[in-house]
Scaffold this motif. Sequence first.
Motif, short mmCIF file in Angstrom:
data_model
loop_
_atom_site.label_atom_id
_atom_site.label_comp_id
_atom_site.label_asym_id
_atom_site.label_seq_id
_atom_site.Cartn_x
_atom_site.Cartn_y
_atom_site.Cartn_z
N UNK A 109 43.85 36.73 46.20
CA UNK A 109 44.63 37.96 46.14
C UNK A 109 43.73 39.18 46.29
N UNK A 110 42.58 39.18 45.64
CA UNK A 110 41.65 40.30 45.76
C UNK A 110 41.12 40.41 47.18
N UNK A 111 40.81 39.28 47.80
CA UNK A 111 40.34 39.30 49.18
C UNK A 111 41.42 39.87 50.11
N UNK A 112 42.67 39.51 49.86
CA UNK A 112 43.78 40.05 50.66
C UNK A 112 43.86 41.56 50.50
N UNK A 113 43.74 42.04 49.26
CA UNK A 113 43.77 43.48 49.01
C UNK A 113 42.62 44.19 49.72
N UNK A 114 41.43 43.59 49.63
CA UNK A 114 40.25 44.20 50.25
C UNK A 114 40.37 44.22 51.78
N UNK A 115 40.95 43.18 52.35
CA UNK A 115 41.18 43.17 53.80
C UNK A 115 42.15 44.28 54.20
N UNK A 116 43.17 44.49 53.38
CA UNK A 116 44.14 45.55 53.65
C UNK A 116 43.44 46.93 53.56
N UNK A 117 42.59 47.09 52.55
CA UNK A 117 41.84 48.35 52.39
C UNK A 117 40.92 48.57 53.59
N UNK A 118 40.28 47.51 54.01
CA UNK A 118 39.40 47.60 55.19
C UNK A 118 40.19 48.08 56.41
N UNK A 119 41.40 47.57 56.57
CA UNK A 119 42.26 48.01 57.67
C UNK A 119 42.65 49.47 57.53
N UNK B 149 43.79 55.00 46.24
CA UNK B 149 44.74 54.35 45.35
C UNK B 149 44.64 52.83 45.46
N UNK B 150 44.50 52.34 46.67
CA UNK B 150 44.40 50.89 46.88
C UNK B 150 43.12 50.33 46.24
N UNK B 151 42.02 51.04 46.37
CA UNK B 151 40.76 50.61 45.75
C UNK B 151 40.91 50.63 44.23
N UNK B 152 41.51 51.68 43.70
CA UNK B 152 41.73 51.79 42.26
C UNK B 152 42.56 50.61 41.74
N UNK B 153 43.63 50.29 42.44
CA UNK B 153 44.49 49.18 42.02
C UNK B 153 43.77 47.83 42.11
N UNK B 154 42.95 47.66 43.13
CA UNK B 154 42.17 46.42 43.26
C UNK B 154 41.17 46.31 42.10
N UNK B 155 40.56 47.42 41.76
CA UNK B 155 39.61 47.43 40.64
C UNK B 155 40.31 47.08 39.33
N UNK B 156 41.48 47.66 39.10
CA UNK B 156 42.22 47.36 37.88
C UNK B 156 42.60 45.88 37.80
N UNK B 157 43.06 45.34 38.91
CA UNK B 157 43.42 43.92 38.92
C UNK B 157 42.20 43.06 38.60
N UNK B 158 41.08 43.37 39.22
CA UNK B 158 39.88 42.59 39.01
C UNK B 158 39.41 42.70 37.56
N UNK B 159 39.42 43.90 37.02
CA UNK B 159 38.95 44.10 35.64
C UNK B 159 39.89 43.41 34.65
#
Length: 93
Positions: free
Chosen positions: A12-22, A49-59
């Motif tokens: 899920x985190x990899x999917x989010x990061x790929x979306x952020x990369x796009x 916002x997307x990076x922030x949400x990914x960070x929250x999920x990971x933490x």
Amino acid sequence: MMKIPNTAVKKELQTRLNRIEGQVRGVQKMLDDDRECQEIVQQLTAVRSAVHNARLQFMRTYTRDCLLQGAELSEMERTELVDDLMNLIAKVE
């Protein structure tokens, strides 16, 4: 240091990061296409916002999987993990 054992969370985190990369590539294209400043700022805000949400999920996962599930760890080791987490939070706030 502990690693996240949950492969579903990693995926899920990899999917989010790929979306952020796009999204970031999209901002680069917007610059190349001389798009309006307001549009670029809006997209950069979405990236932030997307990076922030990914960070929250990971933490959240780090806390749940590493700190709470660390029953085999000593109290000192758990305390160190909590201190490490707090230091990470302090760096990004």
